[in-house]
Design an enzyme around this catalytic site. Structure first.
Site, PDB file in Angstrom:
ATOM      1  N   VAL A 233      67.999   1.217  82.724  1.00  0.00           N
ATOM      2  CA  VAL A 233      67.819   2.334  81.792  1.00  0.00           C
ATOM      3  C   VAL A 233      67.144   3.471  82.557  1.00  0.00           C
ATOM      4  O   VAL A 233      66.183   3.238  83.296  1.00  0.00           O
ATOM      5  CB  VAL A 233      66.950   1.910  80.588  1.00  0.00           C
ATOM      6  CG1 VAL A 233      66.717   3.094  79.659  1.00  0.00           C
ATOM      7  CG2 VAL A 233      67.623   0.778  79.820  1.00  0.00           C
ATOM      8  N   GLY A 234      67.638   4.692  82.368  1.00  0.00           N
ATOM      9  CA  GLY A 234      67.059   5.858  83.039  1.00  0.00           C
ATOM     10  C   GLY A 234      66.076   6.588  82.149  1.00  0.00           C
ATOM     11  O   GLY A 234      65.475   6.014  81.225  1.00  0.00           O
ATOM     12  N   ASP A 235      65.914   7.859  82.409  1.00  0.00           N
ATOM     13  CA  ASP A 235      64.922   8.673  81.691  1.00  0.00           C
ATOM     14  C   ASP A 235      65.362   9.050  80.275  1.00  0.00           C
ATOM     15  O   ASP A 235      64.519   9.339  79.412  1.00  0.00           O
ATOM     16  CB  ASP A 235      64.664   9.977  82.465  1.00  0.00           C
ATOM     17  CG  ASP A 235      65.953  10.783  82.604  1.00  0.00           C
ATOM     18  OD1 ASP A 235      66.948  10.241  83.158  1.00  0.00           O
ATOM     19  OD2 ASP A 235      65.998  11.936  82.135  1.00  0.00           O
TER      20      ASP A 235
ATOM     21  N   THR B 297      67.643  16.324  82.721  1.00  0.00           N
ATOM     22  CA  THR B 297      68.862  15.637  83.146  1.00  0.00           C
ATOM     23  C   THR B 297      68.834  15.475  84.652  1.00  0.00           C
ATOM     24  O   THR B 297      68.204  16.272  85.342  1.00  0.00           O
ATOM     25  CB  THR B 297      70.117  16.419  82.716  1.00  0.00           C
ATOM     26  OG1 THR B 297      71.280  15.765  83.239  1.00  0.00           O
ATOM     27  CG2 THR B 297      70.123  17.855  83.199  1.00  0.00           C
ATOM     28  N   GLY B 298      69.504  14.454  85.145  1.00  0.00           N
ATOM     29  CA  GLY B 298      69.559  14.251  86.591  1.00  0.00           C
ATOM     30  C   GLY B 298      69.239  12.812  86.953  1.00  0.00           C
ATOM     31  O   GLY B 298      69.586  11.882  86.214  1.00  0.00           O
TER      32      GLY B 298
ATOM     33  N   THR C 251      74.291  13.226  82.094  1.00  0.00           N
ATOM     34  CA  THR C 251      73.621  13.154  80.800  1.00  0.00           C
ATOM     35  C   THR C 251      73.908  14.420  80.000  1.00  0.00           C
ATOM     36  O   THR C 251      74.025  15.493  80.569  1.00  0.00           O
ATOM     37  CB  THR C 251      72.088  13.115  81.033  1.00  0.00           C
ATOM     38  OG1 THR C 251      71.821  12.182  82.036  1.00  0.00           O
ATOM     39  CG2 THR C 251      71.335  12.827  79.768  1.00  0.00           C
TER      40      THR C 251
ATOM     41  N   GLY D 262      67.541   9.778  86.961  1.00  0.00           N
ATOM     42  CA  GLY D 262      66.583   9.241  86.001  1.00  0.00           C
ATOM     43  C   GLY D 262      65.387   8.540  86.614  1.00  0.00           C
ATOM     44  O   GLY D 262      64.264   8.665  86.128  1.00  0.00           O
TER      45      GLY D 262
HETATM   46  N1  GLY Z   1      69.485  11.024  83.644  1.00  0.00           N
HETATM   47  C1  GLY Z   1      70.285   9.956  83.214  1.00  0.00           C
HETATM   48  C2  GLY Z   1      70.030   8.678  83.859  1.00  0.00           C
HETATM   49  O1  GLY Z   1      69.487   8.642  84.959  1.00  0.00           O
HETATM   50  O2  GLY Z   1      70.382   7.672  83.297  1.00  0.00           O
END
Ligand code: GLY
Length: 306
Positions: free
Chosen positions: A194-196, A216-217, A165, A219
């Protein structure tokens, strides 16, 4: 009070040695582009959008061009932008044909109609907003079948492959804060995952009364702690950004066995950076100082937890 300030990151994970210089240089370019906006009197919102666009256009990162594909071999992109002055926000998820999702997120925010739009609906609206759709093939990075983790690979238990990210936080000359994030998500993710990154308060948050933060990381784990809003809440209670970043990244590991990193700037222009992964590519520009940048944050770089 230090103004202006920009901080960018290109993802927290294991960055293979041959790629580290490219990750580092890409962050320097993005921070430089955002800095030029701030120095010319531009807004924090303009600066984070410009910086994230530079990162999206760089195929090194998992955002915009060069993104990981999902299990069907398709790119699905997520992005988020937030104005700390008004608390307005815009977000998109699972868009397949938008070269710069950060700009679509901003245009959605400015439409004052909806805040978070996904999939086909977001793409139809993009065209209405004058943002042309691209060929999805332009966005694809390496086919996932060829993404081999290197020999010296680092991977926590239960973890999948990394998601690099990108994100930016900024404080402008007028004292306004903003944040922007963008991602292609995790490699081989299920379609629709969908992530964070586009979730308000999870991947990012900005509030002029406190600060701006981006995470970031991993999610799925990051979103459980609503990390970015939590960071702004700590700043509002008087924590330094560095103390908040270190505390929240430690919580991420302790409470939910999560891995990742955070970048934070507070309303005074103080900066915090932390990660519990081997690497976090980043760049920081502040008035009267050389750019700080690298692919890992040495202890004490920004004065420790204080
Ligand atoms: N941090 C990005 C995701 O997990 O999509």
């Amino acid at each position: 009070m230090e103004r202006p300030v920009i901080v960018v990151h290109g993802g927290a994970w294991h960055i293979p040695a041959p790629l580290r210089e490219a990750f580092h240089e890409g962050c320097r370019q993005a921070a430089g582009a955002g800095w030029a906006v701030l120095l010319s009197g531009g807004t924090a919102l303009d600066a984070v959008e410009v910086a994230v666009r530079v990162l999206e256009d760089n195929p090194v990162y998992d955002a915009g061009r060069g993104s990981h594909s999902n299990s069907k071999g398709e790119v699905e992109l997520d992005a988020f932008i937030m104005d700390g002055r008004t608390l307005e926000l815009g977000a998109v998820a699972a868009v397949k044909r938008v070269k710069n999702p950060i700009t679509l997120a901003r245009r959605i925010m400015e439409s004052n109609e909806h805040a978070f739009v996904v999939g086909d609906g977001a793409e139809v609206w993009a065209q209405t907003l004058g943002i042309p759709l691209c060929d999805p093939a332009e966005l694809l990075g390496q086919p996932e079948s060829t993404v081999a983790m290197p020999e010296d690979s680092w991977m926590p238990p239960g973890m999948q492959l990394p998601a690099d990210t990108v994100g930016a936080v900024a404080l402008d000359l007028a004292g306004n804060l903003a944040v922007g994030t963008s991602t292609g998500g995790t490699p081989n993710k299920r379609p629709g995952r969908v992530g964070d990154t586009p979730l308000v308060g999870c991947g990012a948050y900005a509030d002029n009364a406190a600060g701006a933060a981006a995470a970031t990381g991993w999610g799925e784990r990051l979103m459980r702690l609503v990390l970015s809003k939590s960071a702004c809440d700590l700043l509002a209670q008087g924590w330094t950004p560095q103390a908040a970043a270190e505390h929240l990244v430690a919580q991420l590991e302790r409470r939910v066995a999560g891995y990742g990193g955070m970048i934070i700037v507070d309303r005074h222009g103080q900066v915090g950076l932390a990660h519990n992964t081997p690497h976090l590519s980043f760049a920081v520009i502040r008035v009267g100082e050389e750019m700080l940048s690298g692919t890992e944050v040495p202890k004490g770089l920004l004065g420790g937890a204080g």
